[in-house]
Design a protein around this motif. Structure first.
Motif, PDB file in Angstrom:
ATOM      1  N   ASN A  10       4.215   7.894   5.077  1.00  0.00           N
ATOM      2  CA  ASN A  10       4.743   6.804   5.351  1.00  0.00           C
ATOM      3  C   ASN A  10       3.701   5.529   5.680  1.00  0.00           C
ATOM      4  OD1 ASN A  10       7.323   5.522   6.889  1.00  0.00           O
ATOM      5  ND2 ASN A  10       5.832   5.479   8.503  1.00  0.00           N
ATOM      6  N   GLU A  11       2.517   6.300   6.341  1.00  0.00           N
ATOM      7  CA  GLU A  11       1.309   5.211   6.501  1.00  0.00           C
ATOM      8  C   GLU A  11       0.977   4.688   5.299  1.00  0.00           C
ATOM      9  OE1 GLU A  11      -2.973   5.456   9.200  1.00  0.00           O
ATOM     10  OE2 GLU A  11      -1.803   7.274   8.757  1.00  0.00           O
ATOM     11  N   ALA A  12       0.753   5.383   4.131  1.00  0.00           N
ATOM     12  CA  ALA A  12       0.064   4.842   3.065  1.00  0.00           C
ATOM     13  C   ALA A  12       0.992   4.039   2.255  1.00  0.00           C
ATOM     14  CB  ALA A  12      -0.354   6.198   2.149  1.00  0.00           C
ATOM     15  N   TYR A  13       2.464   4.406   2.143  1.00  0.00           N
ATOM     16  CA  TYR A  13       3.131   3.914   1.332  1.00  0.00           C
ATOM     17  C   TYR A  13       4.188   2.764   1.781  1.00  0.00           C
ATOM     18  CZ  TYR A  13       1.318   7.564  -1.795  1.00  0.00           C
ATOM     19  OH  TYR A  13       0.432   8.414  -2.367  1.00  0.00           O
ATOM     20  N   ILE A  14       4.563   3.282   2.881  1.00  0.00           N
ATOM     21  CA  ILE A  14       5.788   2.121   3.600  1.00  0.00           C
ATOM     22  C   ILE A  14       5.184   1.258   4.570  1.00  0.00           C
ATOM     23  CG2 ILE A  14       8.165   2.465   4.465  1.00  0.00           C
ATOM     24  CD1 ILE A  14       7.813   3.830   1.963  1.00  0.00           C
ATOM     25  N   GLU A  15       4.639   1.802   5.722  1.00  0.00           N
ATOM     26  CA  GLU A  15       4.043   0.901   6.563  1.00  0.00           C
ATOM     27  C   GLU A  15       3.449  -0.351   6.419  1.00  0.00           C
ATOM     28  OE1 GLU A  15       1.794   3.209   9.735  1.00  0.00           O
ATOM     29  OE2 GLU A  15       3.650   3.782  10.476  1.00  0.00           O
ATOM     30  N   PRO A  16       2.571  -0.331   5.100  1.00  0.00           N
ATOM     31  CA  PRO A  16       1.946  -1.563   4.752  1.00  0.00           C
ATOM     32  C   PRO A  16       2.879  -2.627   4.416  1.00  0.00           C
ATOM     33  CG  PRO A  16       0.711   0.188   3.607  1.00  0.00           C
ATOM     34  CD  PRO A  16       1.861   0.699   4.381  1.00  0.00           C
ATOM     35  N   ILE A  17       3.895  -2.247   3.975  1.00  0.00           N
ATOM     36  CA  ILE A  17       5.256  -3.459   3.689  1.00  0.00           C
ATOM     37  C   ILE A  17       6.042  -3.674   4.710  1.00  0.00           C
ATOM     38  CG2 ILE A  17       6.891  -4.027   2.252  1.00  0.00           C
ATOM     39  CD1 ILE A  17       5.503  -2.618  -0.114  1.00  0.00           C
ATOM     40  N   SER A  18       6.325  -2.348   5.388  1.00  0.00           N
ATOM     41  CA  SER A  18       7.434  -2.470   6.440  1.00  0.00           C
ATOM     42  C   SER A  18       8.767  -3.325   6.168  1.00  0.00           C
ATOM     43  CB  SER A  18       6.871  -3.032   7.567  1.00  0.00           C
ATOM     44  OG  SER A  18       6.691  -4.660   7.607  1.00  0.00           O
TER      45      SER A  18
END
Length: 762
Positions: free
Chosen positions: A210-218
């Motif tokens: 989640n931290e690597a792939y999803i949160e940077p976009i949100s």
């Protein structure tokens, strides 16, 4: 229909009220007197918590924002036997079995209680005591702030839960309503509380994904995870938002393509194709030809037309956050992640779910697909799409075909008359165009001059030479020339006589505008023409638009104020020029002592005060303006940590206050010797002060008589101030007192601190 964001500014009166019980249908809301209040934790427990927190906080160098330090604090509190978790639910809950036992007791309607610590990153945490009595759950909560090695404890709030639900995904959601102990239950609206606790542990690998792939976009300011798309169907994706989202990662600097500070202006940028495509294709493997077909690409200039989001296109503040809850490894080396959107505001751990396919190739993440698999909410109401081309042109466009203002139903000027005005304006432009022959041009918007660095000296020369030809001419920072012609036009209008006059205004960027005011048969219009250099630096005409005028006014002091019938969102209500010049002395006094002060950010100009009561004006926002006065440039550093020596030097120089008064009035960290302030944003189109008279006093001080000019409210003397200043040999000064009286208008009100610091008028 475009979603509009409305900001409600609620100003509450504060009263002390004891022994009240209020029920508004949203659950019981109690307000206790100070004598009735008790703390959730006893002194011994607080001391234990302080030692745990202080040890980790000091070891971290006063920075506990990292997940590792948050974990240490949660585990440290857990070691004392208490349930603990961070506010973002990223750390595994400590002593979760206690809360699970409480939830089970609640299901069985057994009496139970549970204390929970919720850790934030800003040196504070919340303590909750949950009490289950039959069918009812009561919440007691307090905020504890760690400051100067002490625990500062807020008042106790107590309320009943209107929602208490434990979800399949392992979340406990609590909703309720409470009123501050310092607010009247009869006058204050209850505060809505939404609390989310992740009770069940989420797999650490999923957290890392989640931290690597999803949160940077949100889910904020983009639609990457809000719509279906894949490598064959990119059409729904907003690549302009993706460009902004990843620009800094790609170029190691903040994205420079920002919206204008003037909210009535829609910015447009021509971004070179390589600069734009490099950002997009770093994470999204879209073919260049496809990207250019989907977006506003100009093959002649090899650029993309980019429009930053306006304030009307900003998402709501409250948005869901993501959690990866599943992962499948694909044969081609990619992964498909199952993601839940958690939304405490809606008491749900699965507002919607989606599947995201990504591929990590040598450390570079490529996003390959998103598919919505569950969406109980329907439309993503917190999200705002960008304006379409049609909506943008309707909102901002300035051209013959697309105007900010609606065109008049009937134009007062005939086509022949407009052609005559065009010819006259072009003739005057040709007469001074040698000033423009050597300017440097740059890419810009279609309604600006596209001139790089047009100086005040150049503007002054254009105005002077135009005035010598007998026309009305003006630019900022210079007296209007031949303003008597504008006054004569106003007088003709007052007498009901048909008339017209053209005002030549040189804007700060060098754009030469001709605004012709026309009065016929009781109707008022303007006819606008803009002149700027073309690619060969020859005068080129832009604009040529007619607008309905609501009113004009020529004030006793010599201001010409006018308003258009139709006003765009965020634009000023009125436009103005000063026709009758202020004396050179009053101009100089205004520039030195008054122009840097504000009527709406703080109360320095709004209340009577003197050297004995100067502490009454110590408010957030005043330091930045005094700094600007002192150094001639804005304070560009964060107000979260202002160096003490600088803050105290500025404030004690320009105001009759002591260091002790400053430290009492503001948040001061003695250990770091810094001051903390909230940001106070400027109001657009605020009143401004101008010195209209002055007096040198026998004691060496200077009295300034200041009129508050508020053109946006059609007033050149809204209120009057008498400022007494003490001047120093090094050029600095100290304001010793202020006396203010209302004249044509009431004084502005100052926003409460929480509103002033968190809401931008942009």
């Amino acid at each position: 229909m475009k979603k509009q964001h409305l900001i409600a500014m609620v100003i509450s009166m504060i009263f002390l009220l004891t022994g009240c019980l209020h029920n508004n249908g949203k659950g019981n809301i109690r307000i206790e007197s100070e004598e009735e209040q008790t703390g959730i934790l006893d002194e011994g427990t607080l001391d234990q918590c302080l030692r745990v927190y202080q040890s980790i906080y000091d070891d971290a160098g006063n920075d506990i924002t990292g997940i590792q330090k948050q974990t240490q604090i949660v585990q440290g509190i857990g070691s004392l036997g208490y349930v603990a978790i961070d506010v973002e639910n990223k750390v595994d809950m400590a002593c979760a079995e206690q809360l699970q036992a409480f939830i089970q007791s609640k299901k069985q309607t057994k009496d139970a209680d549970c204390i929970i610590f919720r850790i934030a990153v800003d040196q504070k945490f919340w303590v909750y005591r949950l009490l289950s009595r039959g069918e009812k759950v009561t919440i007691e909560q307090q905020c504890i702030q760690y400051h100067n090695q002490q625990m500062e404890i807020s008042d106790l709030q107590e309320y009943d839960a209107t929602e208490f639900c434990y979800t399949q995904e392992g979340y406990l959601f609590i909703e309720g309503y409470w009123v501050s102990t310092q607010m009247s239950a009869l006058l204050a609206a209850p505060e809505e509380e939404h609390i989310a606790f992740r009770v069940e542990v989420l797999d650490a690998a999923y957290k890392a994904m989640n931290e690597a792939y999803i949160e940077p976009i949100s889910y904020s300011l983009n639609n990457v995870f809000l719509v279906d798309w894949d490598a064959e169907h990119w059409g729904q994706l907003d690549f302009y938002d993706i460009f902004v989202k990843f620009y800094q990662e790609c170029y190691q600097k903040e994205c420079p393509y920002k919206r204008s500070e003037d909210l009535s202006v829609g910015m447009e940028y021509q971004i070179p194709q390589d600069e734009f495509e490099n950002v997009i294709r770093k994470h999204f493997p879209i073919e260049v030809e496809t990207l250019r077909k989907l977006l506003r690409y100009n093959s002649d200039t090899q650029t993309y037309l980019f429009r930053p989001r306006s304030m009307d296109e900003i998402d709501y503040a409250e948005i869901p956050y993501s959690e990866v809850v599943g992962c499948v490894q694909n044969a081609d080396g990619s992964m498909t992640l199952t993601v839940n959107a958690v939304f405490p505001l809606k008491n749900t751990s699965r507002l919607f779910a989606h599947m995201v396919t990504v591929k990590n190739e040598n450390g570079t993440i490529h996003y390959l697909q998103n598919r919505i698999i569950n969406n109980s909410e329907g439309a993503h109401w917190w999200h705002s799409d960008r304006y379409t081309d049609e909506e943008w042109q309707e909102r901002y466009g300035i051209s013959d075909e697309n105007n900010i203002f609606p065109k008049p139903e009937t134009e007062l000027l005939t086509n022949e008359e407009k052609e005559q005005i065009d010819a006259s304006i072009m003739e005057h432009a040709e007469s001074i165009w040698d000033v423009y022959e050597h300017v440097e041009l740059e890419d810009g918007l279609f309604y600006t001059s596209n001139i790089k660095d047009f100086t005040i000296e150049q503007r002054s020369e254009v105005v002077s030479r135009l005035a010598n030809s007998g026309v009305v001419a003006v630019t900022d920072g210079e007296d209007m020339r031949n303003g008597d012609l504008l006054v004569a036009f106003y007088e003709s209008v007052q007498e009901g006589v048909d008339a017209d006059v053209t005002v030549y205004s040189v804007l700060e960027d060098g754009l030469l505008t001709g605004i012709t005011f026309v009065h016929r048969n009781g109707q008022l219009q303007t006819y606008y023409v803009g002149i700027r250099p073309d690619e060969n630096k020859r005068p080129s005409m832009i604009g040529r638009n007619a607008y309905d005028v609501k009113f004009i006014n020529y004030t006793e002091k010599g201001y010409f104020i006018y308003a258009y019938k139709y006003i765009p969102v965020h634009a000023s209500l009125c436009n103005y020029w000063r026709v009758k010049p202020l004396s050179d002395t009053c101009k100089a006094l205004t520039e030195k002592y008054v122009s840097g002060l504000d009527y709406q950010k703080y109360n320095l100009l709004l209340i009577d005060w003197n050297t004995e009561t100067a502490s009454d004006i110590l408010m957030d926002g005043i330091f930045e303006d005094l700094y600007h006065i002192a150094y001639g440039e804005p304070y560009r550093e964060s107000t979260d940590c202002i160096p003490g020596d600088l803050f105290e030097r500025i404030m004690t120089t320009y105001l009759p206050v002591t260091i002790e008064q400053l430290r009492n009035a503001y948040i001061y960290d003695a250990e770091k010797h810094v001051y903390y302030q909230d940001i106070v944003y400027n109001y657009p189109y605020s009143p401004f002060g101008e010195v209209v008279d002055y007096q040198y006093n026998a004691d060496g001080t200077l009295s300034l008589y200041v009129d508050g000019v508020w053109p946006d409210k059609n007033s050149d003397c809204a209120f009057v101030n008498k400022l007494v200043v003490q001047t120093f040999s090094d050029g600095t000064f100290r304001i010793l007192s202020n006396h203010v009286e209302e004249k044509e208008l009431e004084l502005p009100t100052i926003r409460p601190r929480d509103e002033a610091s968190t809401e931008s008028p942009m």
